[in-house]
Design an enzyme around this catalytic site. Structure first.
Site, PDB file in Angstrom:
ATOM      1  N   PRO A 150      23.182 -24.481 -21.483  1.00 53.27           N
ATOM      2  CA  PRO A 150      21.902 -24.517 -20.780  1.00 53.27           C
ATOM      3  C   PRO A 150      22.114 -24.360 -19.273  1.00 53.27           C
ATOM      4  O   PRO A 150      23.023 -24.967 -18.713  1.00 53.27           O
ATOM      5  CB  PRO A 150      21.366 -25.925 -21.099  1.00 53.27           C
ATOM      6  CG  PRO A 150      22.581 -26.728 -21.451  1.00 53.27           C
ATOM      7  CD  PRO A 150      23.554 -25.768 -22.058  1.00 53.27           C
ATOM      8  N   ARG A 200      28.792 -20.651 -15.995  1.00 49.98           N
ATOM      9  CA  ARG A 200      29.061 -19.703 -14.904  1.00 49.98           C
ATOM     10  C   ARG A 200      29.769 -18.460 -15.409  1.00 49.98           C
ATOM     11  O   ARG A 200      29.514 -17.346 -14.934  1.00 49.98           O
ATOM     12  CB  ARG A 200      29.902 -20.404 -13.821  1.00 49.98           C
ATOM     13  CG  ARG A 200      29.124 -21.447 -13.071  1.00 49.98           C
ATOM     14  CD  ARG A 200      30.023 -22.380 -12.300  1.00 49.98           C
ATOM     15  NE  ARG A 200      30.840 -23.219 -13.175  1.00 49.98           N
ATOM     16  CZ  ARG A 200      31.625 -24.204 -12.750  1.00 49.98           C
ATOM     17  NH1 ARG A 200      31.707 -24.464 -11.461  1.00 49.98           N
ATOM     18  NH2 ARG A 200      32.333 -24.913 -13.609  1.00 49.98           N
ATOM     19  N   ARG A 256      23.733 -33.563 -25.795  1.00 49.75           N
ATOM     20  CA  ARG A 256      24.745 -33.267 -24.783  1.00 49.75           C
ATOM     21  C   ARG A 256      25.036 -34.544 -24.013  1.00 49.75           C
ATOM     22  O   ARG A 256      24.111 -35.197 -23.527  1.00 49.75           O
ATOM     23  CB  ARG A 256      24.257 -32.181 -23.826  1.00 49.75           C
ATOM     24  CG  ARG A 256      25.388 -31.639 -22.976  1.00 49.75           C
ATOM     25  CD  ARG A 256      24.957 -30.458 -22.127  1.00 49.75           C
ATOM     26  NE  ARG A 256      26.079 -29.537 -21.992  1.00 49.75           N
ATOM     27  CZ  ARG A 256      26.239 -28.690 -20.992  1.00 49.75           C
ATOM     28  NH1 ARG A 256      25.331 -28.605 -20.043  1.00 49.75           N
ATOM     29  NH2 ARG A 256      27.286 -27.898 -20.933  1.00 49.75           N
ATOM     30  N   CYS A 287      19.690 -24.256 -15.768  1.00 44.21           N
ATOM     31  CA  CYS A 287      18.417 -24.269 -15.041  1.00 44.21           C
ATOM     32  C   CYS A 287      18.307 -23.034 -14.167  1.00 44.21           C
ATOM     33  O   CYS A 287      19.272 -22.665 -13.489  1.00 44.21           O
ATOM     34  CB  CYS A 287      18.360 -25.476 -14.115  1.00 44.21           C
ATOM     35  SG  CYS A 287      17.932 -26.974 -14.960  1.00 44.21           S
ATOM     36  N   GLN A 316      17.227 -27.111 -24.571  1.00 39.09           N
ATOM     37  CA  GLN A 316      17.654 -28.435 -24.112  1.00 39.09           C
ATOM     38  C   GLN A 316      16.437 -29.187 -23.593  1.00 39.09           C
ATOM     39  O   GLN A 316      15.774 -28.738 -22.653  1.00 39.09           O
ATOM     40  CB  GLN A 316      18.691 -28.304 -22.990  1.00 39.09           C
ATOM     41  CG  GLN A 316      19.267 -29.662 -22.595  1.00 39.09           C
ATOM     42  CD  GLN A 316      20.225 -29.594 -21.420  1.00 39.09           C
ATOM     43  OE1 GLN A 316      19.892 -29.041 -20.380  1.00 39.09           O
ATOM     44  NE2 GLN A 316      21.411 -30.155 -21.590  1.00 39.09           N
ATOM     45  N   LEU A 365      34.729 -24.666 -17.170  1.00 35.11           N
ATOM     46  CA  LEU A 365      35.802 -23.779 -16.716  1.00 35.11           C
ATOM     47  C   LEU A 365      36.606 -23.177 -17.865  1.00 35.11           C
ATOM     48  O   LEU A 365      37.826 -23.168 -17.845  1.00 35.11           O
ATOM     49  CB  LEU A 365      36.703 -24.491 -15.708  1.00 35.11           C
ATOM     50  CG  LEU A 365      36.085 -24.578 -14.300  1.00 35.11           C
ATOM     51  CD1 LEU A 365      37.041 -25.251 -13.324  1.00 35.11           C
ATOM     52  CD2 LEU A 365      35.696 -23.191 -13.767  1.00 35.11           C
ATOM     53  N   ALA A 418      17.592 -26.840 -19.269  1.00 37.45           N
ATOM     54  CA  ALA A 418      16.969 -28.167 -19.251  1.00 37.45           C
ATOM     55  C   ALA A 418      15.468 -27.989 -19.101  1.00 37.45           C
ATOM     56  O   ALA A 418      14.988 -27.471 -18.087  1.00 37.45           O
ATOM     57  CB  ALA A 418      17.526 -28.981 -18.093  1.00 37.45           C
ATOM     58  N   TYR A 440      21.328 -37.679 -15.738  1.00 40.47           N
ATOM     59  CA  TYR A 440      19.867 -37.664 -15.890  1.00 40.47           C
ATOM     60  C   TYR A 440      19.426 -38.886 -16.714  1.00 40.47           C
ATOM     61  O   TYR A 440      20.238 -39.738 -17.048  1.00 40.47           O
ATOM     62  CB  TYR A 440      19.405 -36.311 -16.454  1.00 40.47           C
ATOM     63  CG  TYR A 440      19.724 -35.206 -15.477  1.00 40.47           C
ATOM     64  CD1 TYR A 440      19.146 -35.199 -14.198  1.00 40.47           C
ATOM     65  CD2 TYR A 440      20.650 -34.201 -15.758  1.00 40.47           C
ATOM     66  CE1 TYR A 440      19.465 -34.224 -13.264  1.00 40.47           C
ATOM     67  CE2 TYR A 440      20.978 -33.232 -14.821  1.00 40.47           C
ATOM     68  CZ  TYR A 440      20.379 -33.241 -13.573  1.00 40.47           C
ATOM     69  OH  TYR A 440      20.709 -32.291 -12.637  1.00 40.47           O
TER      70      TYR A 440
END
Ligand code: FMN
Length: 372
Positions: free
Chosen positions: A24, A326, A232, A26, A101, A303, A58, A184
């Site tokens: 996920p 990423r 998650r 944003c 999510q 990563l 999210a 969160y």
């Protein structure tokens, strides 16, 4: 022989073509919780990537649960309709399964867009609102204090998650992921650093897990029984005295006992004092610890950039699936390139079949019309 990364897998009844999941992410590009053309473009190209599962970012279950004013939401007919349009476009051109999510940012809500600095926005400023949390401690010094959730507030959050899950089901979304990571709201309940409540929802580890587990139950009963509900988590706060991997294992076992279909192990985000040993696969040991202590599917993330690296995480049994964030933004055809490198096959849209380089002649799965 099919490389580990490209072996099919199932999460509950959901069949996945390979082990690559889109994490996920944003996009901070919604208007009043409604997805926009940006989401159609962004998810559209990720849905052509050959990954096994697309996870929608999210998505706030309540307006005050958004990280920023431009977060996607699923709390009203308008937000449901907008997301419905996005999903319809994706479904028209891609058969990639879609997860969403569901999230509430708690005390980390009401912030500015990351590319505008990401600072908290106070409730009396445009685009800001009063945040809520397990208690009144802010995320960092200088932030406006959250309001501690009372019984009514807890009910509102539980029903917010359940209602959003019902809306997701109506939209034909294949799986729900509950966001209990990255500092969160649900993670704020789990960690002793952010939960100092004196009632049944604070104190012992069992009490701190109570609200996240109740949210899981609410979502599980609201979402069709034949579609997966996953969670998650942050495997550790990376702060002494915080949430840690032993607690994560206990939570994973409790979730599994309640019918959780998979667990996605990330880390951090709860406390600005965190010291994260960032490096290739740095969160994989956390996933491995959960994998060794449960029998539900485990997703590793963080990563993971190399094709052999990803294949080895699956091959060694450290995790069942890997998630890319990423990495797949940087290279949206990463699954194609991984398949080419590892000698596997991957699905590609008919419109792009001619892109297959000669040396990878057997790269693409062709459908009936693929040779036209
Ligand atoms: C642009 C961006 C947005 C993100 N948004 C979310 C999100 O909505 N929910 C979430 O759980 N993690 C989010 N993350 C974290 C990623 O899902 C992922 O866990 C993290 O980036 C590490 O994976 P990577 O090394 O492949 O990027 C986001 C990351 C990025 C880069």
């Amino acid at each position: 022989m099919t490389p580990s990364l490209f072996k099919p897998f199932a999460v509950g009844t959901l069949r996945l073509a390979n082990r690559i999941v889109i994490a996920p992410m944003c996009q901070y590009s919604a208007v009043d919780g409604c997805t926009t053309d940006w989401h159609t473009i962004h998810y559209g190209h990720l849905a052509l990537s050959g990954a096994a599962l697309l996870t929608i970012e999210a998505t706030a279950v309540l307006p005050e649960g958004r990280i920023t004013y431009a977060d996607v939401g699923l709390w009203s007919d308008e937000t449901e309709e907008a997301l419905g349009r996005t999903i319809e476009s994706l479904r028209r051109w891609s058969d990639m399964p879609i997860a969403i999510q569901l999230a509430h940012a708690g005390r980390k809500a009401s912030t500015d867009l990351p590319w505008q600095g990401g600072a908290q926005i106070a409730p009396d400023h445009p685009h800001g609102w009063q945040t809520v949390a397990p208690g009144a401690d802010p995320f960092q010094d200088g932030d406006h204090a959250p309001v501690a959730l009372d019984d009514e507030g807890l009910d509102r959050v539980r029903s917010g998650f359940a209602d959003a899950a019902r809306r997701a089901a109506r939209l034909g979304i294949d799986a729900v992921q509950i966001h209990a990571a990255h500092g969160y709201l649900l993670h704020q309940f789990l960690s002793p650093l952010s939960n100092r409540r004196g009632d049944d929802y604070g104190g012992s580890a069992e009490n701190r897990m109570r609200f996240p587990l109740e949210v899981f139950d609410a979502v599980r009963s609201a979402f069709p029984a034949d579609r997966p509900v996953t969670v998650r988590v942050s495997g550790t706060d990376w702060v002494d005295g915080g949430w840690d991997v032993a607690r994560t294992v206990a939570l994973a076992q409790a979730l599994q006992a309640r019918g959780c279909d998979a667990i996605h192990v990330s880390s951090g985000g709860l406390d600005p004092r965190q010291q994260i040993p960032v490096g290739p696969s740095y969160q994989v040991p956390l996933a491995r610890a959960v994998k060794q202590a449960t029998t539900m599917p485990v997703v590793a993330v963080g990563l993971i950039t190399g094709y052999d690296q990803a294949d080895a995480i699956i091959g060694t049994g450290d995790a069942d699936l890997i998630a890319l964030a990423r990495t797949i933004l940087f290279d949206p055809r990463w699954p194609w390139h991984a398949a080419a490198h590892l000698g596997a096959r991957v699905s590609a849209p008919n419109q792009y079949l001619r892109s297959q380089p000669r040396q990878y002649r057997a790269l693409f799965d062709l459908d009936e019309s693929g040779e036209s």
